[in-house]
Write a protein that holds these residues in place. Structure first.
Motif, PDB file in Angstrom:
ATOM      1  N   PRO A 160       0.849  -1.350  -0.082  1.00 19.07           N
ATOM      2  CA  PRO A 160      -0.010   0.147  -0.020  1.00 19.07           C
ATOM      3  C   PRO A 160       0.820   1.436  -0.030  1.00 19.07           C
ATOM      4  CG  PRO A 160      -0.870  -1.661   1.499  1.00 19.07           C
ATOM      5  CD  PRO A 160       0.603  -2.087   1.164  1.00 19.07           C
ATOM      6  N   ASN A 161       0.561   2.197  -0.740  1.00 22.34           N
ATOM      7  CA  ASN A 161       1.233   3.405  -0.968  1.00 22.34           C
ATOM      8  C   ASN A 161       2.584   3.069  -1.770  1.00 22.34           C
ATOM      9  OD1 ASN A 161      -0.586   5.263   0.529  1.00 22.34           O
ATOM     10  ND2 ASN A 161       0.388   4.449   2.489  1.00 22.34           N
ATOM     11  N   GLY A 162       2.446   2.137  -2.553  1.00 22.62           N
ATOM     12  CA  GLY A 162       3.883   1.631  -3.280  1.00 22.62           C
ATOM     13  C   GLY A 162       3.725   2.612  -4.549  1.00 22.62           C
ATOM     14  N   MET A 163       4.677   2.722  -5.284  1.00 28.93           N
ATOM     15  CA  MET A 163       4.739   3.464  -6.563  1.00 28.93           C
ATOM     16  C   MET A 163       5.358   2.485  -7.792  1.00 28.93           C
ATOM     17  SD  MET A 163       6.722   6.899  -7.658  1.00 28.93           S
ATOM     18  CE  MET A 163       5.622   8.112  -6.373  1.00 28.93           C
ATOM     19  N   LEU A 164       4.497   2.522  -8.741  1.00 22.85           N
ATOM     20  CA  LEU A 164       5.152   1.826 -10.176  1.00 22.85           C
ATOM     21  C   LEU A 164       5.510   3.167 -10.957  1.00 22.85           C
ATOM     22  CD1 LEU A 164       5.534  -0.180 -12.283  1.00 22.85           C
ATOM     23  CD2 LEU A 164       3.054   0.140 -13.089  1.00 22.85           C
ATOM     24  N   LEU A 165       6.763   3.016 -11.501  1.00 22.22           N
ATOM     25  CA  LEU A 165       7.420   3.907 -12.379  1.00 22.22           C
ATOM     26  C   LEU A 165       7.992   2.981 -13.814  1.00 22.22           C
ATOM     27  CD1 LEU A 165       9.871   5.921 -10.162  1.00 22.22           C
ATOM     28  CD2 LEU A 165       7.761   6.605 -11.074  1.00 22.22           C
ATOM     29  N   ASN A 166       7.187   3.507 -14.875  1.00 21.03           N
ATOM     30  CA  ASN A 166       7.626   2.929 -15.988  1.00 21.03           C
ATOM     31  C   ASN A 166       8.102   3.923 -17.074  1.00 21.03           C
ATOM     32  OD1 ASN A 166       7.355   1.296 -18.475  1.00 21.03           O
ATOM     33  ND2 ASN A 166       5.388   2.330 -19.038  1.00 21.03           N
ATOM     34  N   LEU A 167       9.290   3.620 -17.500  1.00 18.93           N
ATOM     35  CA  LEU A 167       9.981   4.239 -18.501  1.00 18.93           C
ATOM     36  C   LEU A 167       9.843   3.890 -20.032  1.00 18.93           C
ATOM     37  CD1 LEU A 167      12.614   6.804 -18.046  1.00 18.93           C
ATOM     38  CD2 LEU A 167      13.301   4.810 -19.576  1.00 18.93           C
ATOM     39  N   ASP A 168       9.599   4.558 -21.117  1.00 23.35           N
ATOM     40  CA  ASP A 168       9.590   3.998 -22.387  1.00 23.35           C
ATOM     41  C   ASP A 168       9.368   4.931 -23.245  1.00 23.35           C
ATOM     42  OD1 ASP A 168       9.057   2.076 -24.515  1.00 23.35           O
ATOM     43  OD2 ASP A 168       8.224   0.476 -22.989  1.00 23.35           O
ATOM     44  N   TYR A 169       9.225   4.664 -24.771  1.00 27.11           N
ATOM     45  CA  TYR A 169       9.146   5.770 -25.930  1.00 27.11           C
ATOM     46  C   TYR A 169       7.808   6.347 -25.612  1.00 27.11           C
ATOM     47  CZ  TYR A 169      12.372   2.338 -28.164  1.00 27.11           C
ATOM     48  OH  TYR A 169      13.595   1.678 -28.331  1.00 27.11           O
ATOM     49  N   ILE A 170       8.172   7.792 -25.936  1.00 29.79           N
ATOM     50  CA  ILE A 170       7.018   8.795 -26.015  1.00 29.79           C
ATOM     51  C   ILE A 170       6.276   8.253 -27.473  1.00 29.79           C
ATOM     52  CG2 ILE A 170       6.554  11.113 -26.713  1.00 29.79           C
ATOM     53  CD1 ILE A 170       8.596  11.955 -24.544  1.00 29.79           C
ATOM     54  N   ALA A 171       4.932   8.575 -27.501  1.00 30.72           N
ATOM     55  CA  ALA A 171       4.180   8.251 -28.670  1.00 30.72           C
ATOM     56  C   ALA A 171       4.771   8.475 -30.011  1.00 30.72           C
ATOM     57  CB  ALA A 171       3.095   8.521 -28.687  1.00 30.72           C
ATOM     58  N   HIS A 172       5.101   7.471 -30.752  1.00 30.01           N
ATOM     59  CA  HIS A 172       5.345   7.536 -32.013  1.00 30.01           C
ATOM     60  C   HIS A 172       5.325   6.302 -32.810  1.00 30.01           C
ATOM     61  CE1 HIS A 172       9.275   5.448 -31.600  1.00 30.01           C
ATOM     62  NE2 HIS A 172       9.460   6.559 -30.557  1.00 30.01           N
ATOM     63  N   LYS A 173       5.630   5.769 -33.800  1.00 34.84           N
ATOM     64  CA  LYS A 173       5.405   4.607 -34.338  1.00 34.84           C
ATOM     65  C   LYS A 173       5.484   3.311 -32.962  1.00 34.84           C
ATOM     66  CE  LYS A 173       8.583   2.788 -37.213  1.00 34.84           C
ATOM     67  NZ  LYS A 173       9.066   2.358 -38.659  1.00 34.84           N
ATOM     68  N   HIS A 174       6.232   3.544 -32.310  1.00 35.04           N
ATOM     69  CA  HIS A 174       6.405   2.331 -31.180  1.00 35.04           C
ATOM     70  C   HIS A 174       6.002   2.590 -29.774  1.00 35.04           C
ATOM     71  CE1 HIS A 174       8.474   0.062 -34.309  1.00 35.04           C
ATOM     72  NE2 HIS A 174       9.147   1.130 -34.806  1.00 35.04           N
ATOM     73  N   GLY A 175       5.716   3.924 -29.592  1.00 35.70           N
ATOM     74  CA  GLY A 175       5.560   4.626 -28.309  1.00 35.70           C
ATOM     75  C   GLY A 175       4.281   4.592 -27.703  1.00 35.70           C
ATOM     76  N   PHE A 176       4.015   5.306 -26.562  1.00 35.79           N
ATOM     77  CA  PHE A 176       2.835   5.553 -26.052  1.00 35.79           C
ATOM     78  C   PHE A 176       2.420   6.775 -25.623  1.00 35.79           C
ATOM     79  CE2 PHE A 176       4.904   1.426 -24.634  1.00 35.79           C
ATOM     80  CZ  PHE A 176       3.701   0.473 -24.763  1.00 35.79           C
ATOM     81  N   GLY A 177       1.031   7.379 -25.665  1.00 40.26           N
ATOM     82  CA  GLY A 177       0.762   8.364 -25.531  1.00 40.26           C
ATOM     83  C   GLY A 177       0.158   8.612 -24.169  1.00 40.26           C
ATOM     84  N   VAL A 178       0.033   9.833 -23.289  1.00 42.90           N
ATOM     85  CA  VAL A 178      -0.395  10.093 -22.110  1.00 42.90           C
ATOM     86  C   VAL A 178      -1.810   9.340 -21.805  1.00 42.90           C
ATOM     87  CG1 VAL A 178      -0.914  11.903 -20.522  1.00 42.90           C
ATOM     88  CG2 VAL A 178       0.971  12.319 -21.885  1.00 42.90           C
ATOM     89  N   GLU A 179      -2.733   9.622 -22.625  1.00 40.61           N
ATOM     90  CA  GLU A 179      -4.145   9.113 -22.404  1.00 40.61           C
ATOM     91  C   GLU A 179      -3.863   7.671 -22.334  1.00 40.61           C
ATOM     92  OE1 GLU A 179      -6.702  10.515 -21.384  1.00 40.61           O
ATOM     93  OE2 GLU A 179      -5.342  12.614 -21.536  1.00 40.61           O
ATOM     94  N   GLU A 180      -3.238   6.880 -23.184  1.00 46.52           N
ATOM     95  CA  GLU A 180      -3.187   5.427 -23.209  1.00 46.52           C
ATOM     96  C   GLU A 180      -2.745   5.165 -21.911  1.00 46.52           C
ATOM     97  OE1 GLU A 180      -1.292   1.704 -25.640  1.00 46.52           O
ATOM     98  OE2 GLU A 180      -0.554   3.639 -26.043  1.00 46.52           O
TER      99      GLU A 180
END
Length: 221
Positions: A160-180
């Motif tokens: 509880p109160n733990g944090m997940l941090l995910n680092l990856d590509y910003i949205a382009h052909k292979h990346g992710f967008g904020v809303e997703e």
């Protein structure tokens, strides 16, 4: 950190065993990440990522327990290992973990960094029932068959109160967008979602990365 320059498209549907096996075979066969683990471009990338992670989470070297999921050679793990009590690296590639262990020993971090070669599925009793203060996942989400399933699974390994941090590509052909990413995190039960650009890197081999750091907190109850 997974092999940053290889792209396996994610899909929104189930966790495929064939997909995992394909990733395992790929990383066991690849020398790119191991060969370039200490390359200046990788070291600089790791330095910037580590700074962003430490800014996002209040590490305590006397108490913080961490899990680095899909840790690869431990490039990201090493960027914050001095600031935790312990960090467990998990990966499906034993070849990557052999390098993880070698680097931990050579860089004087073996007392804090351990690893296990396994495919986490969220089953009861995995990792001996351990729960963590923070979970990191660096440059790996784009390799997963279902980021929704992975995020929900990682949620269950946090205190509880733990944090997940995910680092990856910003949205382009292979990346992710904020809303997703926001939808995936909140769908798994995380609150206090935030996502921001953290670094641009030109890695050896001509691979350019624009990376984000997304974070979410597991509610206290």
């Amino acid at each position: 950190m997974a092999n940053a320059h290889q792209h396996h498209h994610h899909s929104p549907h189930g966790h495929s065993h064939d997909y995992v096996e394909a990733n395992r075979a790929h990383f066991d066969a690849s020398d790119y990440a191991i060969k370039n683990d200490d390359h200046p471009s990788f070291v600089e990338f790791s330095k910037n990522v580590g700074a962003a992670i430490r800014e996002a989470y209040p590490f305590d070297p006397d108490s913080t327990t961490a899990l680095d999921f899909a840790c690869g050679t431990g490039l990201t793990t090493r960027s914050y290992a001095p600031y935790v009590k312990s960090v467990l690296g998990v990966d499906i590639s034993q070849k990557m973990l052999d390098q993880f262990t070698k680097q931990a020993e050579e860089k004087g971090l073996a007392d804090k960094m351990t690893c296990v070669c396994t495919e986490l599925k969220g089953a009861k009793g995995e990792l001996d029932g351990l729960k963590f203060d923070i979970i990191t996942c660096s440059m790996a989400y784009h390799h997963f068959d279902s980021i929704k399933d992975i995020t929900s699974m990682l949620f269950n390994f946090l205190k509880p109160n733990g944090m997940l941090l995910n680092l990856d590509y910003i949205a382009h052909k292979h990346g992710f967008g904020v809303e997703e990413m926001k939808m995936v995190f909140e769908g798994a039960g995380f609150v206090s979602f935030d996502m921001k650009h953290v670094t641009h890197a030109s890695l050896v081999g001509g691979f350019d990365i624009d990376a984000f750091l997304a974070k979410g907190v597991k509610p206290a109850n």
